[in-house]
Design an enzyme around this catalytic site. Structure first.
Site, PDB file in Angstrom:
ATOM      1  N   CYS A  63      11.093  -9.193 -17.218  1.00 23.89           N
ATOM      2  CA  CYS A  63       9.881  -8.707 -16.582  1.00 23.89           C
ATOM      3  C   CYS A  63       9.970  -8.993 -15.086  1.00 23.89           C
ATOM      4  CB  CYS A  63       8.598  -9.340 -17.112  1.00 23.89           C
ATOM      5  SG  CYS A  63       8.374  -9.169 -18.889  1.00 23.89           S
ATOM      6  N   ARG A 116      14.605  -5.444 -14.293  1.00 21.00           N
ATOM      7  CA  ARG A 116      14.224  -6.592 -15.137  1.00 21.00           C
ATOM      8  C   ARG A 116      13.476  -6.161 -16.395  1.00 21.00           C
ATOM      9  NH1 ARG A 116      14.500 -11.208 -11.730  1.00 21.00           N
ATOM     10  NH2 ARG A 116      13.346 -12.416 -13.237  1.00 21.00           N
ATOM     11  N   TRP A 153       9.511  -6.192 -19.916  1.00 22.06           N
ATOM     12  CA  TRP A 153      10.497  -6.128 -20.996  1.00 22.06           C
ATOM     13  C   TRP A 153       9.839  -6.855 -22.160  1.00 22.06           C
ATOM     14  CZ3 TRP A 153      13.585  -9.428 -24.034  1.00 22.06           C
ATOM     15  CH2 TRP A 153      14.625  -8.788 -24.713  1.00 22.06           C
ATOM     16  N   ASN A 165       6.055 -13.461 -16.212  1.00 22.99           N
ATOM     17  CA  ASN A 165       7.449 -13.249 -16.626  1.00 22.99           C
ATOM     18  C   ASN A 165       7.867 -14.505 -17.369  1.00 22.99           C
ATOM     19  OD1 ASN A 165      10.248 -12.897 -16.783  1.00 22.99           O
ATOM     20  ND2 ASN A 165      10.548 -13.653 -14.696  1.00 22.99           N
ATOM     21  N   GLY A 166       8.295 -14.369 -18.644  1.00 21.13           N
ATOM     22  CA  GLY A 166       8.721 -15.541 -19.408  1.00 21.13           C
ATOM     23  C   GLY A 166       8.015 -15.591 -20.743  1.00 21.13           C
ATOM     24  N   GLU A 219      34.998  -5.889 -23.019  1.00 19.97           N
ATOM     25  CA  GLU A 219      34.099  -5.401 -21.964  1.00 19.97           C
ATOM     26  C   GLU A 219      33.967  -3.878 -22.020  1.00 19.97           C
ATOM     27  OE1 GLU A 219      31.916  -6.296 -20.086  1.00 19.97           O
ATOM     28  OE2 GLU A 219      31.870  -5.101 -18.265  1.00 19.97           O
ATOM     29  N   LYS A 244      30.436  -2.025 -22.509  1.00 24.44           N
ATOM     30  CA  LYS A 244      29.923  -1.035 -21.535  1.00 24.44           C
ATOM     31  C   LYS A 244      29.573   0.261 -22.247  1.00 24.44           C
ATOM     32  CE  LYS A 244      29.139  -2.884 -18.785  1.00 24.44           C
ATOM     33  NZ  LYS A 244      29.361  -4.210 -18.306  1.00 24.44           N
ATOM     34  N   GLU A 254      26.408  -0.107 -24.565  1.00 26.40           N
ATOM     35  CA  GLU A 254      25.107  -0.357 -23.941  1.00 26.40           C
ATOM     36  C   GLU A 254      24.549   0.842 -23.174  1.00 26.40           C
ATOM     37  OE1 GLU A 254      24.826  -3.520 -21.002  1.00 26.40           O
ATOM     38  OE2 GLU A 254      26.885  -3.158 -20.391  1.00 26.40           O
ATOM     39  N   HIS A 258      44.347  -6.860 -39.570  1.00 29.75           N
ATOM     40  CA  HIS A 258      43.642  -7.817 -40.430  1.00 29.75           C
ATOM     41  C   HIS A 258      42.268  -7.296 -40.847  1.00 29.75           C
ATOM     42  CE1 HIS A 258      46.835 -10.670 -39.857  1.00 29.75           C
ATOM     43  NE2 HIS A 258      46.762 -10.455 -38.553  1.00 29.75           N
ATOM     44  N   LYS A 264      18.125  -6.491 -17.095  1.00 28.46           N
ATOM     45  CA  LYS A 264      19.274  -7.087 -16.436  1.00 28.46           C
ATOM     46  C   LYS A 264      19.242  -8.603 -16.419  1.00 28.46           C
ATOM     47  CE  LYS A 264      22.422  -6.329 -12.743  1.00 28.46           C
ATOM     48  NZ  LYS A 264      23.486  -5.938 -13.670  1.00 28.46           N
TER      49      LYS A 264
HETATM   50  C1  F6R Z   1      26.358  -6.144 -19.638  1.00 27.53           C
HETATM   51  C2  F6R Z   1      25.537  -7.105 -18.944  1.00 27.53           C
HETATM   52  C3  F6R Z   1      25.098  -8.319 -19.691  1.00 27.53           C
HETATM   53  C4  F6R Z   1      25.114  -9.545 -18.759  1.00 27.53           C
HETATM   54  C5  F6R Z   1      24.507 -10.753 -19.473  1.00 27.53           C
HETATM   55  C6  F6R Z   1      24.607 -12.014 -18.638  1.00 27.53           C
HETATM   56  O1  F6R Z   1      26.686  -5.065 -18.822  1.00 27.53           O
HETATM   57  O2  F6R Z   1      25.204  -6.929 -17.806  1.00 27.53           O
HETATM   58  O3  F6R Z   1      25.868  -8.535 -20.823  1.00 27.53           O
HETATM   59  O4  F6R Z   1      26.436  -9.788 -18.382  1.00 27.53           O
HETATM   60  O5  F6R Z   1      23.167 -10.487 -19.771  1.00 27.53           O
HETATM   61  O6  F6R Z   1      23.901 -11.869 -17.430  1.00 27.53           O
HETATM   62  P1  F6R Z   1      24.204 -12.831 -16.218  1.00 27.53           P
HETATM   63  O7  F6R Z   1      25.598 -12.588 -15.775  1.00 27.53           O
HETATM   64  O8  F6R Z   1      23.198 -12.484 -15.178  1.00 27.53           O
HETATM   65  O9  F6R Z   1      24.037 -14.239 -16.721  1.00 27.53           O
END
Ligand code: F6R
Length: 607
Positions: free
Chosen positions: A2, A27, A74, A98-99, A479, A483, A486, A502, A602
């Protein structure tokens, strides 16, 4: 998660609150809302869905008022409906939060028993009623907030608006970040400095437990014990231009294409210009004496940690344990005397990673934070901070932060290897030369954008996609899969290539594209054997390799992406870029919301 914003203004604030929220949309974007004082009375506009829905509402129902708060959500407690959207309000106060208020049920039960009527399913609404309760008992706004803060458990940042008190906002921070901005006769609150960047660069970051009273005259900060305290006001380097999309279609695309530049910026800081050897900030541990390094992170940052494990173990001969923060924080791991714990986080605010950091601190580890936000909680609580210097990352899917994390980790590994005497000067010079070339090689990789876009049109048709890699490239397979899932919502998994037989090989058929990441080098033949196993079962392969690899194996793949020939040390950074582009173009082809994928946010400041 948020985002919250607040303005004690000299002129109407609604449009500026929306502008601040736009910068905080990364956020969360489940709903948005504003509250201002109109003739002293709390007046709200709220809407479910993205911020654009709120701006539409403001056209038909404008919101005057010069003091106000705003929120982008969020969802945690309660569905993303208008009723659950912030600000939550009573006749006396409006609150954005937020929280999570962990003890909201018991607080709510008590308030309901005393006649308070709740309208939402959120934990946040309890804050509005608690503060209102104090006001109804005759407390001043300050005293009511102070009393309410003492009753709440959990992690939160709050901004509170009071009916009849134009020119007054109160903010509070416990566990979630909150910045205070200083304008000309105006004051601002925001979840980060980016939200305030159009109005001021003079910013004060509240510390854990602080709360702040804002008026036209300035800010008065109190600590958790209600003692007035002084916190430094800093000039932040953000400008609105740094956080615009420019000519790019999406922030993610812009951030992918910024990589040669920001990797170069990181190298300019971490490689000594005279010697071209890594240099680290003062105050690090005695690496020669460190028995073990523990690296903890979440999501993409945890894949940077996994790559670093290969580097630290092979080059610096330092035993490394890697764990994801949500598991590490609760598993009560014993940590060695004299150990170092490294926390990797773009935001520096991820709740699980921060909790893991605090656990390691209690275990007397030397704490290193590798973060993109230098004012973040992790940076503040660490013994040594290594900023990754990626600049603001706004696309929800992490891209440039990941490759900058890897870049700084490579510098750290070389510095640690030197301290531990595990590489000689010639080897160090060779690896540093490879490192210095990364920005130029990254630019070459970006030249394959059009080819990758064409391959993505095929991926966009798939239901499942597999990614394979070995050694330090295995985490890049993880990764790549993250990507893709998501932002395109296509199911994808990354596997260590040798693990395929396996179990996962059962998934292979002509409908499942398999992305094989195989730079030519010591593990190439092994990865190629696994690729042959896929081909033998009708699988269709996209091979990412270099000239030597493509020459020997390219003919067997359905598609090839030819990457530059580089030292094996730097391949994880360069192979990260095409998997980002594959995910990006697949998402664009599918028409998903690239920068704000569904269900995500994010900065994950809740558990
Ligand atoms: C994926 C992504 C998330 C963050 C994760 C950790 O693209 O962005 O998986 O990597 O939420 O976030 P940080 O790095 O801010 O601790």
């Amino acid at each position: 998660m948020c985002g919250i914003v607040g303005i004690v203004g000299k002129s109407e604030v609604a449009s500026r609150l929306v502008e601040g929220l736009r910068r905080l949309e990364y956020r969360g974007y489940d709903s948005a809302g504003l509250a201002t004082l109109v003739d002293g009375a709390i007046t709200r506009r709220r809407s479910e869905g993205k911020l654009s829905r709120l701006t539409d509402l403001l056209v038909s129902q404008p919101l005057p008022g010069v003091t106000g708060i705003g929120h982008t959500r969020w969802a945690t407690h309660g569905a993303p409906t208008t009723t659950n959207a912030h600000p939550h309000a009573t006749a006396h106060v409006a609150v954005v939060h937020n929280g999570i208020i962990e003890n909201f049920r018991e607080l709510k039960d008590d308030l309901v028993a005393r006649g308070h009527i709740f309208e939402s399913e959120t934990d946040s609404e309890v804050v509005a009623h608690l503060v209102s309760d104090g006001l109804e008992q005759g407390l001043t706004p300050q005293a009511a907030v102070s009393a309410a803060l003492k009753l709440m458990r959990g992690a939160f940042a709050l901004a509170i608006l009071f009916a009849g008190h134009d020119g007054l906002l109160i903010g509070a921070r416990r566990g979630s970040p909150l910045a205070v901005g200083f304008g000309e006769g105006e004051m601002y609150l925001g979840s980060d400095a980016m939200a305030l960047s159009s109005w001021t660069r003079q910013v004060l970051y509240l510390e854990e437990g602080d709360w702040v009273v804002l008026s036209h005259a300035g800010a008065t900060v109190f600590d958790a014990n209600d003692r007035e305290v002084t916190r430094a006001v800093r000039t932040v380097a953000l400008s609105p231009a740094m956080i615009e999309k420019g000519n790019y279609r999406h922030y993610m695309q812009k951030e992918i294409f910024e990589q040669p530049q920001v990797i170069g910026d990181a190298l300019a800081t971490y490689l000594d210009p005279a010697t071209r050897r890594p240099r680290l900030p003062e105050g690090g541990p005695d690496w020669a004496a460190v028995p073990r390094l523990t690296i903890v992170a979440c999501g993409t940052s945890s894949y940077a940690a996994l790559v670093a494990k290969y580097w630290f173990e092979q080059i610096a001969r330092l035993p490394v344990e890697v764990d994801i923060a949500s598991e590490f924080r609760y598993r009560e791991a014993p940590m060695p005397k004299g150990g170092v714990a490294l926390f990797i986080s773009q935001s520096g605010e991820t709740a699980d990673t921060l909790a893991a950091l605090r656990y390691a601190k209690d275990e007397n580890q030397f704490i290193v934070a590798l973060v993109n936000v230098p004012e973040s909680s992790m940076a503040r609580e660490a013994d040594l901070v290594l900023p990754i210097l990626a600049g603001p990352e706004i696309g929800v899917a992490s891209t440039k932060a990941f490759t900058c994390q890897l870049t700084v980790l490579m510098c750290l590994v070389l510095a640690v290897a030197r301290s531990r005497g595990t590489i000689d000067a010639a080897e160090e010079a060779r690896l540093c030369a490879a490192l210095s070339e990364v920005p130029a090689r990254a630019l070459e990789v970006l030249n394959h954008d059009e080819k990758i876009r064409a391959i993505a049109l095929w991926l966009a048709e798939a239901r499942d996609v597999l990614y394979l890699g070995r050694g330090a490239i295995f985490p890049i397979a993880l990764e790549g899969a993250l990507k893709l899932k998501e932002i395109s919502y296509i199911h994808a998994e990354g596997y260590a290539a040798g693990e395929l037989k396996h179990g996962p090989i059962a998934l292979i058929d002509e409908a499942v594209p398999v992305i094989v990441l195989a730079p030519h080098g010591p593990l190439f033949e092994k990865t190629v054997s696994n690729m042959q196993e896929v081909l033998a079962r009708g699988g269709r392969v996209v091979l990412l390799s270099d000239t030597a690899g493509i020459e020997t194996e390219g003919r067997n793949a359905a598609e090839i992406i030819e990457l530059p020939m580089v030292d094996a040390f730097v391949t994880p950074v360069l192979y990260a870029i095409p998997v980002q582009l594959l995910a990006y173009h697949t998402a664009v082809a599918k028409g998903t919301d690239v920068d704000q994928p569904r269900n995500l946010a994010k900065s994950v400041t809740v558990e």
